[in-house]
Design an enzyme around this catalytic site. Structure first.
Site, PDB file in Angstrom:
ATOM      1  N   ARG A 120     -52.051 -64.928 -45.186  1.00 21.34           N
ATOM      2  CA  ARG A 120     -50.719 -64.593 -44.669  1.00 21.34           C
ATOM      3  C   ARG A 120     -49.679 -64.914 -45.717  1.00 21.34           C
ATOM      4  O   ARG A 120     -49.889 -65.726 -46.600  1.00 21.34           O
ATOM      5  CB  ARG A 120     -50.420 -65.429 -43.410  1.00 21.34           C
ATOM      6  CG  ARG A 120     -51.085 -64.938 -42.150  1.00 21.34           C
ATOM      7  CD  ARG A 120     -50.693 -65.814 -40.970  1.00 21.34           C
ATOM      8  NE  ARG A 120     -49.259 -65.748 -40.702  1.00 21.34           N
ATOM      9  CZ  ARG A 120     -48.422 -66.789 -40.772  1.00 21.34           C
ATOM     10  NH1 ARG A 120     -48.849 -67.980 -41.105  1.00 21.34           N
ATOM     11  NH2 ARG A 120     -47.148 -66.626 -40.495  1.00 21.34           N
ATOM     12  N   LYS A 185     -57.085 -77.166 -42.273  1.00 20.25           N
ATOM     13  CA  LYS A 185     -57.294 -75.738 -42.000  1.00 20.25           C
ATOM     14  C   LYS A 185     -58.767 -75.374 -42.177  1.00 20.25           C
ATOM     15  O   LYS A 185     -59.357 -75.577 -43.236  1.00 20.25           O
ATOM     16  CB  LYS A 185     -56.424 -74.899 -42.937  1.00 20.25           C
ATOM     17  CG  LYS A 185     -56.536 -73.426 -42.619  1.00 20.25           C
ATOM     18  CD  LYS A 185     -55.244 -72.737 -42.814  1.00 20.25           C
ATOM     19  CE  LYS A 185     -55.439 -71.245 -42.842  1.00 20.25           C
ATOM     20  NZ  LYS A 185     -54.201 -70.538 -43.075  1.00 20.25           N
ATOM     21  N   ARG A 320     -41.368 -81.163 -42.086  1.00 14.79           N
ATOM     22  CA  ARG A 320     -40.275 -81.686 -42.922  1.00 14.79           C
ATOM     23  C   ARG A 320     -38.986 -81.209 -42.328  1.00 14.79           C
ATOM     24  O   ARG A 320     -38.788 -80.003 -42.136  1.00 14.79           O
ATOM     25  CB  ARG A 320     -40.412 -81.160 -44.346  1.00 14.79           C
ATOM     26  CG  ARG A 320     -41.487 -81.882 -45.040  1.00 14.79           C
ATOM     27  CD  ARG A 320     -41.259 -81.940 -46.534  1.00 14.79           C
ATOM     28  NE  ARG A 320     -42.523 -82.338 -47.111  1.00 14.79           N
ATOM     29  CZ  ARG A 320     -43.334 -81.504 -47.729  1.00 14.79           C
ATOM     30  NH1 ARG A 320     -42.982 -80.271 -47.950  1.00 14.79           N
ATOM     31  NH2 ARG A 320     -44.492 -81.918 -48.181  1.00 14.79           N
TER      32      ARG A 320
HETATM   33  C1  BTN Z   1     -54.365 -67.053 -43.635  1.00 13.77           C
HETATM   34  O1  BTN Z   1     -54.627 -68.056 -42.974  1.00 13.77           O
HETATM   35  O2  BTN Z   1     -53.449 -67.044 -44.459  1.00 13.77           O
HETATM   36  C2  BTN Z   1     -55.197 -65.823 -43.411  1.00 13.77           C
HETATM   37  C3  BTN Z   1     -56.467 -65.858 -44.191  1.00 13.77           C
HETATM   38  C4  BTN Z   1     -57.351 -64.666 -43.915  1.00 13.77           C
HETATM   39  C5  BTN Z   1     -58.542 -64.626 -44.835  1.00 13.77           C
HETATM   40  C6  BTN Z   1     -59.511 -63.538 -44.458  1.00 13.77           C
HETATM   41  S1  BTN Z   1     -61.020 -63.679 -45.352  1.00 13.77           S
HETATM   42  C7  BTN Z   1     -61.517 -62.102 -44.806  1.00 13.77           C
HETATM   43  C8  BTN Z   1     -60.298 -61.229 -44.826  1.00 13.77           C
HETATM   44  N1  BTN Z   1     -60.115 -60.643 -46.129  1.00 13.77           N
HETATM   45  C9  BTN Z   1     -58.994 -61.069 -46.712  1.00 13.77           C
HETATM   46  O3  BTN Z   1     -58.615 -60.725 -47.847  1.00 13.77           O
HETATM   47  N2  BTN Z   1     -58.353 -61.932 -45.921  1.00 13.77           N
HETATM   48  C10 BTN Z   1     -59.052 -62.123 -44.672  1.00 13.77           C
END
Ligand code: BTN
Length: 322
Positions: A120, A185, A320
């Site tokens: 994200r 996470k 924060r």
């Molecule tokens: C986040 O928490 O920022 C989202 C992460 C999402 C990762 C997954 S891995 C499979 C799929 N392919 C990607 O490039 N991203 C998602």
């Protein structure tokens, strides 16, 4: 970037025994020099390889390969809902599925090693060969993109349900869709939508779950990260993929008809920061302080601020205070 030959050799070494370069070369129909060359850079993928003169090569630790047939077997009748493809490498499985957005509903692309995973807010998502489950699912919704705002929260509920079935405890959520284990996470979700606001929409649902992160991968991640190994879960990635797909199928079916509403109470119970005072950092750099009042049926975060109850569709929760 590893070559297909490298993957063939690594699979050949999967029994954990020593294999001489000569024997591997003979069984794969290539020269010994090809073997040496193909294994030269496996360290890049986080693979530890033992090389012993006179004995050959051996994997220092097992690689948990994905197996599409096993995923289908574990899914049983539900496997008819999905078309599962496993790639040795992919830049991003979301990108691979977006490239095939007109493919039949239920396409799943999983990568043994995702080279340029996307998270994200334009962040990278790091993983190495076999140390995470990284896959994307194509799912079509009759309603327009405008009504899919709560989808990522509903998907986070599905992932938690699957992880609970995989005997992981101590899971929590962080709005909008981070999955945490003991405040670290553990998994993330990236949903990308193709289609217009009113017509049918196609969602690419990308999920990354940390299975057993190498120390190199952990060092690349700029926040506290946990993995299933730490959480005491030893489920193999193929079984885990089946488990997540099965819970996703249930959640997506209901979401298609009723949206996020039916999942809101469960999401709220899992939310780590319910009724906590936080700061919401906005993509434009501004920050809004308030107390979290929950998630609305459209997936927005409700924040009790000094100017009253406000809803937010983007931003990042932080402790924060400005
Ligand atoms: C986040 O928490 O920022 C989202 C992460 C999402 C990762 C997954 S891995 C499979 C799929 N392919 C990607 O490039 N991203 C998602």
């Amino acid at each position: 970037m590893l070559k297909p030959l490298t993957f063939s050799i690594l699979r050949h070494l999967s029994d954990g025994e020593f294999h001489s370069g000569e024997a591997i070369a003979a069984s794969l129909g290539v020269s010994r020099a090809n073997i040496w060359y193909a294994l030269k850079n496996v360290g890049q993928a986080g693979v530890a390889l033992r090389r012993v003169r006179g004995r050959g090569y051996r994997l220092a630790g097992p690689i948990d390969w994905l197996d599409a047939d096993q995923v289908a077997r574990e899914l049983g009748e539900e496997s008819a809902l999905f078309r599962i493809e496993i790639l040795d490498t992919a830049d991003s499985t979301n990108t691979r599925v977006l490239d095939r957005v007109n493919a039949p509903h239920g396409l799943v692309i999983a990568a043994e090693w995702q080279l340029a995973g996307r998270g994200r807010l334009g962040r990278p998502w790091h993983s190495a060969l076999g140390d995470a489950l990284t896959f994307s699912l194509l799912w079509r919704f009759p309603q327009g993109a405008g009504s899919l705002a709560g989808l990522s929260l509903a998907v986070s509920v599905a992932v938690v349900r699957a992880l609970v079935r995989a005997k992981v405890s101590g899971l929590m959520l962080k709005w909008p869709n981070d999955i945490l284990w003991r405040h670290r996470k553990l998994a993330g979700i990236l949903i990308e939508i193709a289609g217009d606001a009113v017509g049918p929409a196609s969602a690419v649902i990308g999920i990354g779950i940390n299975v057993k992160l190498s120390s190199t991968t952990k060092a690349q991640i700029d926040q506290a990260a946990g993995d299933l190994g730490q959480a005491g879960c030893t489920m193999k990635r193929s079984a885990l993929l089946a488990c997540v797909l099965s819970d996703l199928a249930d959640v997506l079916r209901l979401f298609s008809v009723e949206g996020f509403g039916p999942f809101a109470p469960e999401w709220q119970r899992l939310h780590a920061y319910h009724e906590k005072r936080v700061t919401l950092k906005m993509p434009d750099g501004s920050a809004i302080a308030g107390k979290i009042a929950g998630a609305a049926n459209d997936g927005s975060l409700m924040l009790e601020t000094k100017s009253g109850m406000r809803r937010f569709y983007g931003g990042e929760i932080s402790f924060r205070h400005p």
